[in-house]
Design an enzyme around this catalytic site. Structure first.
Site, PDB file in Angstrom:
ATOM      1  N   LYS A  17       0.840  -1.209   0.000  1.00  0.00           N
ATOM      2  CA  LYS A  17       0.000   0.000   0.000  1.00  0.00           C
ATOM      3  C   LYS A  17       0.870   1.252   0.000  1.00  0.00           C
ATOM      4  O   LYS A  17       0.655   2.174  -0.785  1.00  0.00           O
ATOM      5  CB  LYS A  17      -0.885   0.004   1.266  1.00  0.00           C
ATOM      6  CG  LYS A  17      -1.522   1.348   1.572  1.00  0.00           C
ATOM      7  CD  LYS A  17      -2.389   1.314   2.818  1.00  0.00           C
ATOM      8  CE  LYS A  17      -1.682   1.615   4.104  1.00  0.00           C
ATOM      9  NZ  LYS A  17      -1.352   3.036   4.350  1.00  0.00           N
ATOM     10  N   ASN A  18       1.857   1.269   0.905  1.00  0.00           N
ATOM     11  CA  ASN A  18       2.627   2.500   1.079  1.00  0.00           C
ATOM     12  C   ASN A  18       3.639   2.732  -0.032  1.00  0.00           C
ATOM     13  O   ASN A  18       4.359   3.729  -0.016  1.00  0.00           O
ATOM     14  CB  ASN A  18       3.277   2.527   2.466  1.00  0.00           C
ATOM     15  CG  ASN A  18       2.212   2.742   3.535  1.00  0.00           C
ATOM     16  OD1 ASN A  18       1.067   3.103   3.216  1.00  0.00           O
ATOM     17  ND2 ASN A  18       2.560   2.503   4.785  1.00  0.00           N
ATOM     18  N   ARG A  88      -4.476   9.635   3.957  1.00  0.00           N
ATOM     19  CA  ARG A  88      -3.304  10.424   4.331  1.00  0.00           C
ATOM     20  C   ARG A  88      -2.332  10.609   3.149  1.00  0.00           C
ATOM     21  O   ARG A  88      -1.732  11.664   2.971  1.00  0.00           O
ATOM     22  CB  ARG A  88      -2.605   9.686   5.476  1.00  0.00           C
ATOM     23  CG  ARG A  88      -1.241  10.188   5.836  1.00  0.00           C
ATOM     24  CD  ARG A  88      -1.334  11.487   6.601  1.00  0.00           C
ATOM     25  NE  ARG A  88      -0.017  12.077   6.777  1.00  0.00           N
ATOM     26  CZ  ARG A  88       0.221  13.210   7.401  1.00  0.00           C
ATOM     27  NH1 ARG A  88      -0.757  13.891   7.912  1.00  0.00           N
ATOM     28  NH2 ARG A  88       1.424  13.683   7.501  1.00  0.00           N
ATOM     29  N   ASP A 112      -4.724  11.309  12.491  1.00  0.00           N
ATOM     30  CA  ASP A 112      -5.177   9.934  12.416  1.00  0.00           C
ATOM     31  C   ASP A 112      -5.648   9.573  13.792  1.00  0.00           C
ATOM     32  O   ASP A 112      -5.412  10.306  14.738  1.00  0.00           O
ATOM     33  CB  ASP A 112      -4.007   9.033  12.024  1.00  0.00           C
ATOM     34  CG  ASP A 112      -4.295   8.291  10.745  1.00  0.00           C
ATOM     35  OD1 ASP A 112      -5.316   7.600  10.719  1.00  0.00           O
ATOM     36  OD2 ASP A 112      -3.513   8.429   9.800  1.00  0.00           O
ATOM     37  N   ASP A 306       4.426   0.472  12.236  1.00  0.00           N
ATOM     38  CA  ASP A 306       3.274  -0.274  11.720  1.00  0.00           C
ATOM     39  C   ASP A 306       3.279  -1.743  12.157  1.00  0.00           C
ATOM     40  O   ASP A 306       2.250  -2.412  12.088  1.00  0.00           O
ATOM     41  CB  ASP A 306       3.227  -0.192  10.187  1.00  0.00           C
ATOM     42  CG  ASP A 306       2.892   1.218   9.713  1.00  0.00           C
ATOM     43  OD1 ASP A 306       2.397   2.011  10.519  1.00  0.00           O
ATOM     44  OD2 ASP A 306       3.133   1.517   8.530  1.00  0.00           O
TER      45      ASP A 306
END
Ligand code: EPU
Length: 417
Positions: A17-18, A88, A112, A306
């Site tokens: 994802k990142n 974000r 967040d 994370d």
């Protein structure tokens, strides 16, 4: 879901994802049709796609793991509140749009659930490159005729600020040096993508990135395979660690998880790379009993923040006491209350958590507060006796590609209602 194992079989890890969200934003740098493969089928990719479409990029998704993004050069450099507040990574359009269009209007990204997420380093870096900023009515506006190169030293290796300055510097006039840059594998992936497009970047994978700006006409659209998701890989390791059994994880890159894998070994997990039918698999064998460790989160190559909700969940059923220190987001402990509801013995004080392992958690209704906390709830559910019901799973969908399907295929008792 119902707790217990053992888990057995193979689970494939998709692209990160990142990384993919940043690659998508970087397509704003030039015209043409880009192809991204190994794209995870997650909600954040859809939201980022919506944002890029609002800016003027056409998007096709012939299969869930493949994206075609066509930038026609006719961009409206405005990122509205409704889209920015959902994701974000929308801040990542700032650098490419400013350097390409000379102007951006972007809704200010919010915080967040785990705390404030300021953008002062993004702004200061772009100002050093000649941009001017105006902030009003919840929007940030940035202007620059043409950005110029600058020497920038970060106080802290911010992932997002490194990415924004990197992409902005690609089309700036002259040389930009980013010192104390973030070194996450997803940043190296972005650098490789930019270099393939025609950018001149050296120091890829190190904490000093040097970018020599090129003329806009010298960039071209490319095809790129997204780097695998190390956080999803770690999630499957955590799952088998608490449920017991053996899992083969396909697509994981152990060299991107070195420090974490060392700590997992300290907890008693046996992790080896095996070659099966031509593919590399990360084989994870769970111990009968996990051992406690102390862990502190740090920027890459340290243990990523994370991973922390997963580690705390593993420690909750490990033998002994583990102390976990959060060095990135002091407020990132909210899911601890949910773990306590499942019978975990965790106390937090400031940015530390003390976790005393118990033999087993006990199933209960819990809530996912963010992506990683949600994944930790699923792992906790595997470690719990009886039934655990998780709500707020839209958070999990933001970053996990069919977590339920992948886990149930290897023997977990989990379903989605
Ligand atoms: N920071 C500042 N000022 C800035 C930028 C950052 O003070 O201008 C601070 C932040 O407040 C935070 C720290 O620096 O305390 C780290 O922030 P960073 O910029 O490195 O993080 P990010 O780019 O906002 C990315 C990931 C996060 C991940 C962090 C840290 C994306 C979209 N997000 O955020 O991932 O936790 O790096 O590794 O890439 C997630 O995937 O669930 C997630 C939250």
């Amino acid at each position: 879901m119902r707790g217990g194992g053992p888990l057995a079989g193979t689970v494939a890890v998709p692209g990160a994802k990142n990384s993919v969200l940043k690659l998508m934003a970087a397509t704003l740098l030039c015209d043409g049709t880009f192809e991204l493969t190994n794209v995870p089928d997650i909600a954040d990719v859809t939201i980022m796609g919506d944002l890029l479409e609002a800016i003027g990029v056409s998007i096709e998704r012939p299969t869930p793991d493949r994206l075609l993004l066509t930038d026609h050069g006719n961009l409206t450099p405005v990122a509205p509140y409704e889209l920015v507040e959902r994701i974000r990574a929308s801040i990542n359009v700032l650098g490419p749009l400013l350097t390409r269009c000379g102007h951006v209007r972007l809704s200010m990204p919010g915080g967040d659930d785990f705390g404030a997420r300021p953008i002062d380093m993004h702004v200061a870096g772009l100002e050093a490159m000649g941009a001017t900023f105006k902030f009003s009515h919840g929007y940030l506006e940035a202007f620059a005729d043409r950005l110029h190169g600058a020497d920038i030293t970060f106080d802290f290796p911010s992932v997002g600020a490194t990415e924004n300055l990197l992409t902005a510097a690609v089309l700036a006039d002259g040389r930009t040096t980013i010192d104390n840059a973030a070194r996450e594998p997803e940043i190296a992936d972005l650098c490789e993508f930019l270099v393939a497009m025609g950018a001149e970047i050296s120091g890829v994978g190190t904490s000093t990135l040097v970018v020599d700006g090129v003329e806009p006409g010298s960039l071209r659209a490319v095809s790129h395979h997204t780097v695998p998701d190390r956080i999803q890989a770690a999630t499957y390791v955590a799952a088998v660690a608490v449920a017991g059994g053996q899992l083969d994880i396909a697509g994981a890159r152990p060299e991107h998880m070195t420090m974490l894998l060392d700590r997992f070994a300290d907890m008693g997990l046996e992790i080896t790379m095996v070659n099966d039918r031509g593919g590399d698999l990360m084989r994870v064998v769970a111990p009968t009993q996990l051992r406690s460790i102390d862990v502190a989160t740090l920027p890459y190559p340290g243990i990523a923040t994370d991973y922390k909700p997963l580690i705390i969940t593993m420690l909750a059923v490990a033998d002994g006491v583990g102390i976990v220190t959060e060095n990135l987001y002091p407020g990132r402990f909210r899911y601890v209350e949910e773990l306590q509801r499942l019978g975990a013995d965790v106390r937090t004080s400031g940015h530390h958590a003390v976790v005393r392992g118990v033999p087993r958690l006990s199933g209960a209704p819990v809530r996912a507060h963010d992506i990683r906390a949600g994944a930790a709830m699923v792992v906790a559910g595997l470690a719990a006796e009886g039934e655990t019901e998780i709500t707020g799973i839209h958070h999990i969908d933001r970053g996990y590609d069919d977590l339920v399907g992948r886990l149930s295929a290897v023997g977990a008792h989990i379903e989605r209602r």
